[in-house]
Design a protein around this motif. Structure first.
Motif, PDB file in Angstrom:
ATOM      1  N   UNK A  48      36.307  42.753  48.610  1.00 25.74           N
ATOM      2  CA  UNK A  48      37.367  42.120  49.378  1.00 25.74           C
ATOM      3  C   UNK A  48      36.871  41.815  50.789  1.00 25.74           C
ATOM      4  N   UNK A  49      37.234  40.640  51.302  1.00 22.92           N
ATOM      5  CA  UNK A  49      36.841  40.271  52.645  1.00 22.92           C
ATOM      6  C   UNK A  49      37.867  39.352  53.290  1.00 22.92           C
ATOM      7  N   UNK A  50      37.828  39.263  54.625  1.00 19.07           N
ATOM      8  CA  UNK A  50      38.737  38.324  55.301  1.00 19.07           C
ATOM      9  C   UNK A  50      38.246  36.884  55.131  1.00 19.07           C
ATOM     10  N   UNK A  51      37.056  36.741  54.556  1.00 21.32           N
ATOM     11  CA  UNK A  51      36.523  35.451  54.122  1.00 21.32           C
ATOM     12  C   UNK A  51      35.475  35.754  53.053  1.00 21.32           C
ATOM     13  N   UNK A  52      34.894  34.712  52.466  1.00 19.74           N
ATOM     14  CA  UNK A  52      33.830  34.903  51.480  1.00 19.74           C
ATOM     15  C   UNK A  52      32.446  34.954  52.125  1.00 19.74           C
ATOM     16  N   UNK A  53      32.375  34.741  53.419  1.00 17.39           N
ATOM     17  CA  UNK A  53      31.083  34.577  54.081  1.00 17.39           C
ATOM     18  C   UNK A  53      30.189  35.809  53.951  1.00 17.39           C
ATOM     19  N   UNK A  54      30.753  36.998  54.138  1.00 21.82           N
ATOM     20  CA  UNK A  54      29.945  38.219  54.087  1.00 21.82           C
ATOM     21  C   UNK A  54      29.369  38.434  52.693  1.00 21.82           C
ATOM     22  N   UNK A  55      30.215  38.256  51.664  1.00 17.93           N
ATOM     23  CA  UNK A  55      29.712  38.403  50.300  1.00 17.93           C
ATOM     24  C   UNK A  55      28.609  37.399  50.016  1.00 17.93           C
ATOM     25  N   UNK A  56      28.825  36.145  50.401  1.00 21.47           N
ATOM     26  CA  UNK A  56      27.824  35.111  50.119  1.00 21.47           C
ATOM     27  C   UNK A  56      26.511  35.406  50.817  1.00 21.47           C
ATOM     28  N   UNK A  57      26.563  35.918  52.035  1.00 19.97           N
ATOM     29  CA  UNK A  57      25.337  36.260  52.750  1.00 19.97           C
ATOM     30  C   UNK A  57      24.558  37.321  51.981  1.00 19.97           C
ATOM     31  N   UNK A  58      25.278  38.332  51.471  1.00 23.17           N
ATOM     32  CA  UNK A  58      24.616  39.392  50.713  1.00 23.17           C
ATOM     33  C   UNK A  58      24.049  38.864  49.396  1.00 23.17           C
ATOM     34  N   UNK A  59      24.843  38.075  48.686  1.00 20.11           N
ATOM     35  CA  UNK A  59      24.392  37.631  47.366  1.00 20.11           C
ATOM     36  C   UNK A  59      23.238  36.645  47.476  1.00 20.11           C
ATOM     37  N   UNK A  60      23.252  35.809  48.496  1.00 17.80           N
ATOM     38  CA  UNK A  60      22.129  34.902  48.709  1.00 17.80           C
ATOM     39  C   UNK A  60      20.838  35.690  48.942  1.00 17.80           C
ATOM     40  N   UNK A  61      20.961  36.804  49.670  1.00 17.15           N
ATOM     41  CA  UNK A  61      19.765  37.617  49.911  1.00 17.15           C
ATOM     42  C   UNK A  61      19.333  38.329  48.642  1.00 17.15           C
ATOM     43  N   UNK A  62      20.292  38.748  47.821  1.00 16.57           N
ATOM     44  CA  UNK A  62      19.945  39.347  46.535  1.00 16.57           C
ATOM     45  C   UNK A  62      19.143  38.367  45.688  1.00 16.57           C
ATOM     46  N   UNK A  63      19.522  37.099  45.741  1.00 19.44           N
ATOM     47  CA  UNK A  63      18.818  36.074  44.972  1.00 19.44           C
ATOM     48  C   UNK A  63      17.497  35.667  45.610  1.00 19.44           C
ATOM     49  N   UNK A  64      17.273  36.103  46.850  1.00 21.34           N
ATOM     50  CA  UNK A  64      16.025  35.769  47.537  1.00 21.34           C
ATOM     51  C   UNK A  64      15.918  34.311  47.921  1.00 21.34           C
ATOM     52  N   UNK A  65      17.052  33.696  48.262  1.00 22.83           N
ATOM     53  CA  UNK A  65      17.044  32.259  48.522  1.00 22.83           C
ATOM     54  C   UNK A  65      16.346  31.898  49.833  1.00 22.83           C
ATOM     55  N   UNK A  66      16.224  32.873  50.743  1.00 23.73           N
ATOM     56  CA  UNK A  66      15.534  32.604  52.006  1.00 23.73           C
ATOM     57  C   UNK A  66      14.086  33.107  51.996  1.00 23.73           C
ATOM     58  N   UNK A  67      13.885  34.327  51.498  1.00 24.58           N
ATOM     59  CA  UNK A  67      12.539  34.922  51.570  1.00 24.58           C
ATOM     60  C   UNK A  67      11.856  35.037  50.214  1.00 24.58           C
ATOM     61  N   UNK A  68      12.518  34.539  49.147  1.00 31.45           N
ATOM     62  CA  UNK A  68      11.939  34.518  47.790  1.00 31.45           C
ATOM     63  C   UNK A  68      11.667  35.931  47.247  1.00 31.45           C
ATOM     64  N   UNK A  69      12.407  36.916  47.733  1.00 32.96           N
ATOM     65  CA  UNK A  69      12.316  38.280  47.197  1.00 32.96           C
ATOM     66  C   UNK A  69      13.628  38.573  46.469  1.00 32.96           C
ATOM     67  N   UNK A  70      13.585  38.634  45.164  1.00 36.02           N
ATOM     68  CA  UNK A  70      14.787  38.890  44.378  1.00 36.02           C
ATOM     69  C   UNK A  70      15.120  40.374  44.373  1.00 36.02           C
ATOM     70  N   UNK A  71      16.402  40.658  44.333  1.00 36.56           N
ATOM     71  CA  UNK A  71      16.868  42.041  44.258  1.00 36.56           C
ATOM     72  C   UNK A  71      16.326  42.703  42.992  1.00 36.56           C
ATOM     73  N   UNK A  72      15.799  43.907  43.144  1.00 34.49           N
ATOM     74  CA  UNK A  72      15.248  44.635  42.001  1.00 34.49           C
ATOM     75  C   UNK A  72      16.311  44.958  40.963  1.00 34.49           C
ATOM     76  N   UNK A  73      17.572  44.895  41.359  1.00 34.02           N
ATOM     77  CA  UNK A  73      18.668  45.158  40.429  1.00 34.02           C
ATOM     78  C   UNK A  73      18.611  44.237  39.219  1.00 34.02           C
ATOM     79  N   UNK A  74      18.103  43.012  39.412  1.00 34.36           N
ATOM     80  CA  UNK A  74      18.028  42.050  38.323  1.00 34.36           C
ATOM     81  C   UNK A  74      17.036  42.478  37.238  1.00 34.36           C
TER      82      UNK A  74
END
Length: 296
Positions: free
Chosen positions: A242-268
């Protein structure tokens, strides 16, 4: 008096059910509004959180600032599935048997207009752990910080007290997870399962390092209310943020996907999100959903 749905910040229940509905194409605007009004009355008598999707509100000619569909995000590791659900309900109970009656009631209430598409049964495990044994929701904001992170504050009473929720049904591959050593598992998560201590020497792909809320600019705090789920021989974690917007979740999920640094979350390595969706959780007024933004 609070203006938000109490289940947003309440402790995780012992048992729960996540219900995902489609609105039938034949439903008229009047039928949709009448059914949502009845659902509003239902929420005053049950422990339930309700979320509405952007597509449903578009059918009603309504636009909620900040509400949007789940973004088209992907990488080479995982495919992001985005079903177009219209309505989301999180039934919360202390006894599993209570879910049977609550499910029957809500289906009867919604069935003329909404069709149940997906039902996910969830439960609390070891006072809030994922089925892998790792503690879930560590460093969740508390008290005033939780309200600030999860609840929208607005001068508009139609929006004040509302929230935006991101949901993901993660399915775990336990054979893959159990084939790993305890050391490898800990470094994949970034915490020791034994004492939940964060590991400084964990790799950059560790889940904790990918999603450390305080390390984003701006900080990306959400309130997580996730629960384990199981169906037949499949199981995993139903992630709720839950968030007052979706921005915080999207920032986290984008990093999980490695969209900026190409490092994918090990969870995958052992888990994947089967369903991904966004909803707007209306505020509360006098114990009922405040649907005045929808003309109800």
């Amino acid at each position: 008096m609070t203006h938000f749905q109490t289940g947003l910040l309440a402790p995780i229940p012992s048992h729960a059910m996540y219900l995902h509905f489609y609105c039938l194409p034949s439903s008229t605007e009047q039928q949709i509004k009448q059914t949502l009004s009845q659902l509003s009355s239902f929420t005053s008598q049950h422990d339930i959180v309700v979320g509405l999707a952007s597509l449903l509100l578009e059918r009603l000619g309504v636009s909620i600032p900040g509400l949007r569909a789940f973004p088209e995000l992907s990488n080479q590791v995982v495919e992001i599935v985005r079903p177009n659900y219209d309505l989301w309900c999180w039934l919360r109970v202390a006894e599993r048997g209570e879910l049977v009656q609550a499910l029957q009631q809500i289906q009867t209430l919604l069935s003329p207009v909404f069709k149940l598409s997906l039902q996910v049964d969830a439960f609390q495990y070891q006072s809030g752990r994922d089925l892998t044994g790792y503690e879930d929701g560590t460093e969740n904001p508390q008290d005033a910080a939780a309200i600030s992170a999860a609840i929208l504050s607005s001068d508009n009473p139609q929006l004040h007290g509302s929230s935006f929720v991101a949901i993901q049904q993660w399915q775990h591959n336990f054979a893959q997870f159990n084939s790993m050593s305890s050391h490898a598992q800990d470094h994949m998560i970034g915490r020791r399962r034994l004492d939940n201590e964060e590991l400084e020497d964990a790799p950059e792909s560790a889940h904790v390092k990918r999603t450390a809320q305080e390390n984003f600019e701006p900080e990306a705090f959400v309130v997580r209310r996730s629960m384990p789920w199981m169906r037949d021989d499949q199981a995993g974690l139903y992630f709720v943020a839950f968030g007052h917007s979706f921005d915080a979740f999207e920032a986290q999920f984008r990093k999980m996907l490695g969209l900026e640094d190409h490092i994918s979350d090990a969870l995958f390595q052992f888990s994947k999100p089967l369903n991904n969706a966004y909803f707007w959780c209306p505020p509360i007024q006098q114990g009922r959903l405040n649907l005045s933004a929808l003309g109800i």
